[in-house]
Write an enzyme that holds these catalytic residues in place. Structure first.
Site, short mmCIF file in Angstrom:
data_model
loop_
_atom_site.label_atom_id
_atom_site.label_comp_id
_atom_site.label_asym_id
_atom_site.label_seq_id
_atom_site.Cartn_x
_atom_site.Cartn_y
_atom_site.Cartn_z
N CYS A 111 -2.14 8.04 -6.48
CA CYS A 111 -0.70 7.94 -6.27
C CYS A 111 0.00 7.20 -7.40
O CYS A 111 1.20 7.31 -7.57
CB CYS A 111 -0.40 7.28 -4.93
SG CYS A 111 -1.31 5.76 -4.71
N GLU A 124 2.77 4.11 2.62
CA GLU A 124 2.36 4.07 1.22
C GLU A 124 2.32 5.49 0.70
O GLU A 124 1.39 6.23 0.98
CB GLU A 124 0.99 3.39 1.10
CG GLU A 124 0.93 1.98 1.64
CD GLU A 124 1.77 1.00 0.83
OE1 GLU A 124 1.95 1.24 -0.38
OE2 GLU A 124 2.26 0.01 1.40
#
Lengths: 508, 521
Positions: free
Chosen positions: B260, B225
């Site tokens: 993110c 991720e």
């Protein structure tokens, strides 16, 4: 090598032109592939014969079956004439052309459905919004296929990659040169040769390919090479699918009934020798059987072998000298050679190894520590058939576990307590032909599953898309954070709309 | 996201031998079958819910120590999301665990086919510092739901939360199957040398590559991720006030841009830019006051490494004079004010790497608005984020190289009322996830997969996708001994070949005749 880079660039440009995304491009390519399979069937058989000495009928059965038609007929025959006929078409055959045609047909039929975004329901609080999951192509994908089913293992992933709208680079195994040649020469004649390219070559070409950046690498082969592939992929954060093998065991319970025994043994022989002389990643590697049933099983196996293979015409040969030596060395050691109870003869000239059965070879011998990938079948005896579970669990996870048993308790124990890519009860190889079942390994036998819709998914990115409107704004969603906002948010998170409304109205 | 850790090793800590021992122990417990049952999984998940409920203050306090994260943000993005993930898993677990019956084609009748999910084994979760609670516990929830034994390695860059995990988790969940290992690079390296059945990593691409290369040695599947520069495209027809609020909360309301999926930069048209900037300024003033450096509603920068990195981006010569709002820095308190930059050059440092902080560059399109559609058609999804087009290019050819040099972002945002533009955006732009007319929210929906594509990562999770990430889907085919026949096996007599030939040619008559034994040669 500049040529290679130019070719890779060309494929990327083809992808970036956007044409591979359209339904029509995908359809055209799949239809062309189907035409290829129908029109070039003879060439495929010739190539396979040259590479592996496959008997033509084996190639047909393995590669050319039109399953639904076959089944309908068989059912018809059974019902009309009480005709005792086989209704499982694929049986021992690792499908190449036949299953390929089936796969293309399925892809053509379902493509639109696969490509359609999936609507997702949203909680009330998000109103008015819509959410969906949109499958999109990954980009340019690289497929490495292997030599044992050089056509099937090249084209099956290709079907998935094209269905998902990718541009593809295919490198068939150099160890099956005729098939590789066939693919190199024929594919450009049928498919969009700017977006789908075949490249031939050995290790050097493979390494050069791995230096490039891909959007997915699909690899079929050995764990050793798989490590190299994945390490190279890590440099570019490229996702990989690794289709490996492993020692696939067959647990054979003491089956009751003569007919059942016969059927089981036929299916085992089918799963071991009939397809490519055991040179398949889902071949039966060894058998686990109870001590007391072992002699019966050995006799049955011998009898079936004699019946099926009156001479070596019906067996594939060993792919090359290197593998031939590897296999003959496995049975050379006296401690192993002593355990041979059937076969054992080898013909160096023709690269043939006779179907060979070994009873209880030493567990630390090479034949029991590595994947055999050839016509040798060790039988390992256990005291109780349940012990085979512990035996399997002590070893790396295989691609498939076969179990022949009528005992439901044993079945569910195997199901729950062992781990493998797939589990097939009372048959061999058939699971490969199911497009509703995912095919792929776990642990040492690889990762990433394909076949049918799973192939499409493997080469797609599932992009979540959430659409909102500018209506409905909740001020408690935003800073500055005041104490009064927290209860609102808590209500939202608990989907407690009632108290949310009360709070909004100032009643709580 | 960052998961660096250049600091030296802690003495006498966790080394290779200890890591091997730890994994061996977990393998033994996993092999005992303890983690497989529904009861065990449900009990662990319930315990996590209980932990979150009982220790909310401690968690919020740890997050404040690590990042000065505002309490409301901690609640919104970490505590409640983690709890929601856990309760959702609890609610759905039985359904997820159930084998899925699939049609077993008539070809192999009589048979049954199903796909049964089974745990992968012993898995490693390495998490990040920016959402140190959620990004640790969320994958762990998935791993437990799927019946795995887990080692969690929280990020050392958020030491308080890391320590909290090490302290709290053992009090609540089954210690013999779920372990927390604290540490920095040496500890992580020791862990990565072990053989795992899955590695789930949240962080940056650089470490992602190291993780995947380490995994390759054992052929371990990975989920990575990562992040990326998430673009926000703002059309001129939007509801400006709402759009600004949603952008601001997505950028600064998410850990001060250290997320993110936070907007990394904005693209808009030249004529609209000034209106947008004004509106963003107004919203920022309203949210964080006239002096944002004193606002309690903003996280600080995590550490001085990151502070210096961001300062470098901001002090880059190429962006001098482009700051239109904010720009204040306070190294002592590790604070940087929400900063808007207008028309930064695309070769500035800021446009080359993920910003991951409170700086928001706005790029404008010099071309006419009407050409937005036209431009989007060129945004063939591959590596492009929508971005590039709206930099000030004059020639389309120039844009191409730029587009193709961009990586696929984790999220792409579009604000517009234009339906056609929306569709084009969805069709042509590739990104981990996509959100239209809002930011961040797609993360909160457990029915949507969350994860990257290309440079933004591999593998997706959340809800059922988390369960799937940590499961192997075993195909199970079960047949009876009925329905067996000879034609399937050698020897291949001419008659059998004729049957096959008939099948290939699709000639039913020939096939029927062949089956009945006619015609004979």
């Amino acid at each position: 090598m500049e040529k290679l880079e130019a070719a890779v660039k060309e494929v990327r440009e083809a992808y970036e032109s956007g044409r591979t995304r359209s339904l029509s491009w995908r359809r055209t390519q799949l239809a062309a592939l189907r035409r290829l399979l129908y029109e070039r069937e003879d060439d495929i058989f010739i190539a396979l014969k040259e590479d592996l000495g496959k008997h033509q009928a084996e190639a047909y059965r393995d590669e050319a079956f039109d399953a639904p038609c076959w089944i309908l007929l068989c059912l018809l025959m059974r019902s009309l004439f009480d005709f005792d006929f086989d209704i499982d078409f694929s049986c021992s055959g690792l499908p190449q052309v036949g299953i390929l045609i089936k796969s293309v047909n399925l892809a053509l039929e379902d493509l639109k459905k696969w490509m359609a975004p999936v609507k997702i329901s949203l909680p009330l609080i998000a109103f008015p919004s819509t959410a969906e999951i949109v499958p999109e192509p990954l980009g340019v994908v690289l497929i490495f296929s292997s030599w044992n089913f050089p056509i099937g293992l090249s084209l099956e992933p290709l079907i998935g990659a094209i269905s998902a709208g990718n541009a593809v680079f295919l490198k068939p195994s150099e160890l099956a040169p005729s098939s590789a040649n066939f693919l190199l020469n024929i594919i450009p004649k049928y498919l969009d040769n700017k977006a789908v390219k075949v490249i031939q070559g050995g290790q050097e070409v493979g390494e050069k390919l791995l230096d490039q950046k891909w959007d997915k690498i699909f690899f079929t082969g050995s764990p050793h090479v798989a490590r190299i592939v994945m390490t190279a992929a890590a440099k570019h954060l490229t996702p990989v699918a690794l289709e490996l093998g492993g020692k696939c065991p067959a647990i054979v319970d003491s089956i009751a009934g003569e007919r059942n025994r016969k059927v089981a043994v036929q299916r085992i022989v089918g799963g071991k020798w009939v397809s490519c002389s055991g040179q398949a990643c889902i071949s039966v590697d060894y058998i686990l059987v109870e001590e007391k049933f072992a002699p019966t099983l050995v006799e049955l196996l011998k009898a079936t072998l004699r019946k099926f293979f009156p001479n070596s015409d019906f067996l594939s040969r060993i792919i090359n000298e290197q593998h031939f030596h590897r296999l003959s060395n496995l049975i050379k050691d006296p401690s192993v050679a002593n355990t041979i109870v059937h076969g054992g003869s080898i013909d160096y000239e023709k690269l043939f190894i006779e179907p060979t059965i070994l009873l209880d070879p030493p567990l630390d011998s090479e034949i029991m520590t590595g994947e055999i990938f050839g016509p040798l079948l060790p039988i390992i005896t256990v005291k109780n058939i349940e012990d085979s579970i512990a035996f399997i669990r002590a070893r790396p996870k295989p691609l498939v576990i076969y179990a022949f048993t009528q005992n439901n308790k044993l079945k569910s124990r195997i199901e729950a307590e062992t781990s493998s890519g797939s589990l097939t009860i009372n048959d061999t190889m058939t699971q490969f032909a199911f497009d509703t079942l995912p095919f792929g390994g776990v642990g040492a036998s690889g990762f990433g599953q394909y076949h049918g819709k799973f192939s499409f998914d493997m080469f797609s990115h599932k992009k979540p898309v959430l659409r909102r409107s500018f209506l409905m704004e909740y001020s408690f969603r935003y800073p500055a954070w005041h104490e009064w906002k927290l209860p609102f948010l808590r209500s939202v998170y608990h989907f407690d709309y009632f108290s949310l409304v009360l709070r909004m109205l100032g009643l709580k | 996201m960052e998961n660096s850790g250049e600091e030296p090793a802690v003495e006498g800590g966790f080394d290779g031998a200890k890591a091997t021992e730890l994994v061996a122990e977990l393998r033994r417990t996993f092999a005992s079958g303890r983690t497989r049952g529904f009861e065990w999984r449900a009990a662990q998940l319930k315990a996590i819910v209980r932990m979150i409920e009982e220790k909310e203050t401690e968690i919020t306090a740890a997050l404040y120590e690590d990042l000065s994260k505002p309490g409301m943000e901690s609640y919104l993005h970490e505590v409640s999301m983690a709890k929601a993930a856990c309760t959702f898993a609890l609610k759905e677990l039985k359904r997820w665990m159930k084998p899925e019956k699939v049609p077993s084609s008539i070809t192999t009748f009589p048979s049954t086919a199903e796909i049964a999910p089974e745990p992968l084994g012993v898995v490693l979760v390495i998490s990040a510092w920016n959402y140190p609670f959620l990004l640790s516990i969320d994958p762990v929830i998935g791993a437990i739901a799927a019946g795995n034994a887990v080692v969690l390695k929280p990020s050392e860059i958020a030491p308080s939360t890391s320590a909290l995990f090490a302290k709290l988790l053992p009090d609540y969940i089954d210690n013999s199957c779920i372990k927390v290992v604290e540490g920095e690079v040496p500890e992580t390296t020791a862990l990565l040398e072990q053989k795992w059945d899955k590695i789930f990593y949240t962080g940056n691409g650089k470490v992602g590559r190291i993780v995947m290369a380490a995994a390759a040695k054992h052929l371990t599947p990975v989920a990575l991720e990562l992040g990326g520069k998430c673009p926000v495209l703002v059309d001129s027809n939007v509801d400006l006030k709402v759009a600004s609020k949603r952008i601001v909360v997505g950028k600064w309301g998410c850990n001060n841009g250290q997320a993110c999926i936070a907007p990394d930069y904005i693209l808009t048209t030249k004529s609209f830019a000034s209106k947008l900037v004004d509106s963003l300024k107004e919203t920022l003033d309203k949210f964080y006051g006239k002096d944002p450096m004193e606002s309690a509603d903003l996280s600080r920068i995590v550490n001085s490494n990151h502070f210096n990195r961001l300062a470098k981006l901001l002090n880059d010569e190429k962006v001098s004079g482009t700051v239109v709002y904010g720009g204040q820095q306070d190294e002592k308190r590790l604070k940087i004010a929400p900063t808007l930059l207008l028309d930064v050059p695309h070769d500035s440092l800021m446009m080359k790497e993920e910003i991951f902080g409170p700086l928001l560059p706005i790029l404008t399109v010099s071309l006419l608005e009407i050409r937005m559609h036209h431009l989007l058609t060129f945004l063939v999804s591959n590596k492009s984020s929508i971005t590039c087009f709206f930099l000030q290019f004059d020639k389309v050819e120039e844009c191409f190289d730029f587009i193709y040099s961009k990586d696929k972002p984790l999220a792409a945002y579009l604000f517009t009322k234009d339906k056609k533009l929306k569709e084009k955006f969805v069709r042509t732009v590739s990104a981990g996830g996509m959100l239209i007319n809002d930011t961040i929210l797609h993360l909160a929906n457990p029915h949507l997969p969350f994860g990257g594509v290309g440079e933004s990562g591999i593998g997706a999770y959340h809800g059922k996708f988390s369960f799937d990430t940590f499961s192997h889907k075993k195909a199970i085919l079960s047949r009876s001994f009925g329905g067996e026949a000879r034609a399937r096996y050698p020897p291949y007599t001419p008659q059998k070949q004729k049957i096959l030939r008939g099948l290939i040619n699709g000639s039913f008559i020939a096939l029927l005749l062949a089956l009945l034994g006619w015609p004979r040669d």
